[in-house]
Design a protein around this motif. Structure first.
Motif, short mmCIF file in Angstrom:
data_model
loop_
_atom_site.label_atom_id
_atom_site.label_comp_id
_atom_site.label_asym_id
_atom_site.label_seq_id
_atom_site.Cartn_x
_atom_site.Cartn_y
_atom_site.Cartn_z
N PRO A 77 0.79 -1.23 0.00
CA PRO A 77 0.00 0.00 0.00
C PRO A 77 0.83 1.29 0.00
N SER A 78 2.11 1.23 0.33
CA SER A 78 2.93 2.45 0.33
C SER A 78 3.54 2.75 -1.04
N VAL A 79 3.42 1.80 -1.99
CA VAL A 79 3.98 1.99 -3.33
C VAL A 79 2.84 2.33 -4.29
N SER A 80 2.96 3.50 -4.94
CA SER A 80 1.90 3.91 -5.86
C SER A 80 2.20 3.52 -7.30
N ALA A 81 3.48 3.33 -7.66
CA ALA A 81 3.82 2.98 -9.03
C ALA A 81 5.16 2.27 -9.09
N CYS A 82 5.30 1.44 -10.12
CA CYS A 82 6.55 0.74 -10.38
C CYS A 82 6.78 0.76 -11.89
N SER A 83 8.00 1.07 -12.30
CA SER A 83 8.36 0.99 -13.72
C SER A 83 9.65 0.21 -13.84
N LEU A 84 9.82 -0.45 -14.99
CA LEU A 84 11.00 -1.27 -15.24
C LEU A 84 11.86 -0.65 -16.33
N SER A 130 19.41 -1.60 -17.20
CA SER A 130 20.61 -0.77 -17.04
C SER A 130 21.82 -1.69 -16.90
N ASP A 131 22.78 -1.53 -17.79
CA ASP A 131 23.99 -2.37 -17.77
C ASP A 131 23.64 -3.85 -17.79
N GLY A 132 22.61 -4.22 -18.52
CA GLY A 132 22.20 -5.61 -18.65
C GLY A 132 21.38 -6.16 -17.50
N ALA A 133 21.10 -5.35 -16.50
CA ALA A 133 20.33 -5.80 -15.33
C ALA A 133 18.94 -5.18 -15.35
N LEU A 134 17.96 -5.91 -14.84
CA LEU A 134 16.61 -5.39 -14.71
C LEU A 134 16.54 -4.49 -13.49
N VAL A 135 15.98 -3.29 -13.68
CA VAL A 135 15.91 -2.29 -12.62
C VAL A 135 14.45 -1.85 -12.47
N ARG A 136 14.00 -1.75 -11.23
CA ARG A 136 12.67 -1.21 -11.00
C ARG A 136 12.79 0.13 -10.27
N VAL A 137 11.94 1.05 -10.68
CA VAL A 137 11.87 2.35 -10.03
C VAL A 137 10.52 2.42 -9.34
N LEU A 138 10.56 2.52 -8.00
CA LEU A 138 9.34 2.57 -7.21
C LEU A 138 9.05 4.01 -6.82
N THR A 139 7.78 4.37 -6.89
CA THR A 139 7.34 5.68 -6.42
C THR A 139 6.39 5.45 -5.26
N SER A 140 6.67 6.10 -4.15
CA SER A 140 5.83 5.94 -2.97
C SER A 140 4.62 6.87 -3.06
N LYS A 141 3.66 6.65 -2.18
CA LYS A 141 2.48 7.52 -2.12
C LYS A 141 2.87 8.97 -1.84
N ASP A 142 4.04 9.16 -1.17
CA ASP A 142 4.52 10.50 -0.85
C ASP A 142 5.34 11.11 -1.98
N GLY A 143 5.57 10.36 -3.08
CA GLY A 143 6.34 10.86 -4.20
C GLY A 143 7.82 10.55 -4.15
N ASP A 144 8.29 9.88 -3.09
CA ASP A 144 9.69 9.48 -3.01
C ASP A 144 9.95 8.33 -3.98
N GLU A 145 11.20 8.23 -4.45
CA GLU A 145 11.57 7.15 -5.36
C GLU A 145 12.64 6.27 -4.75
N ALA A 146 12.58 5.00 -5.11
CA ALA A 146 13.62 4.04 -4.76
C ALA A 146 13.95 3.26 -6.02
N VAL A 147 15.21 2.93 -6.19
CA VAL A 147 15.65 2.18 -7.36
C VAL A 147 16.29 0.88 -6.88
N HIS A 148 15.78 -0.23 -7.42
CA HIS A 148 16.27 -1.56 -7.04
C HIS A 148 16.78 -2.26 -8.29
#
Length: 94
Positions: free
Chosen positions: A29-36, A39-57
């Motif tokens: 519930p704290s994640v509002s969006a995820c995009s894939l 990068s450098d041959g690896a799969l990366v997800r960018v998460l956007t929180s309900k507060d607008g913060d981003e995390a990159v995994h």
């Protein structure tokens, strides 16, 4: 540190919900969006929180229908060297 939870649901159902690397916005519930992206041959997800913060995994390992491992590349949280493995361990009946 390790955390686990036991669920009374078929393993296939649990993995169909949690096993998609970018499906976290469907169940967390704290994640509002995820995009894939790749990068450098690896799969990366960018998460956007309900507060607008981003995390990159960056996904660093995957075993189909069993587990995936990712490392946090960037986050608004004060964390460093954070690696997570999401793994399904189906219980077996005696």
């Amino acid at each position: 540190m390790s955390r686990s939870i036991e669920l009374s649901a078929p393993a296939e159902d649990v993995w169909s919900l949690t096993g998609d690397f970018c499906g976290i916005d469907d169940w967390n519930p704290s994640v509002s969006a995820c995009s894939l992206k790749v990068s450098d041959g690896a799969l990366v997800r960018v998460l956007t929180s309900k507060d607008g913060d981003e995390a990159v995994h960056t996904r660093i390992a995957k075993e189909a229908s069993i587990s995936y491992t990712f490392k946090t590349a960037r986050s608004s949280l004060p964390i460093e060297n954070f690696t997570v493995t999401c793994q399904l361990n189906p219980s077996r009946s005696p």
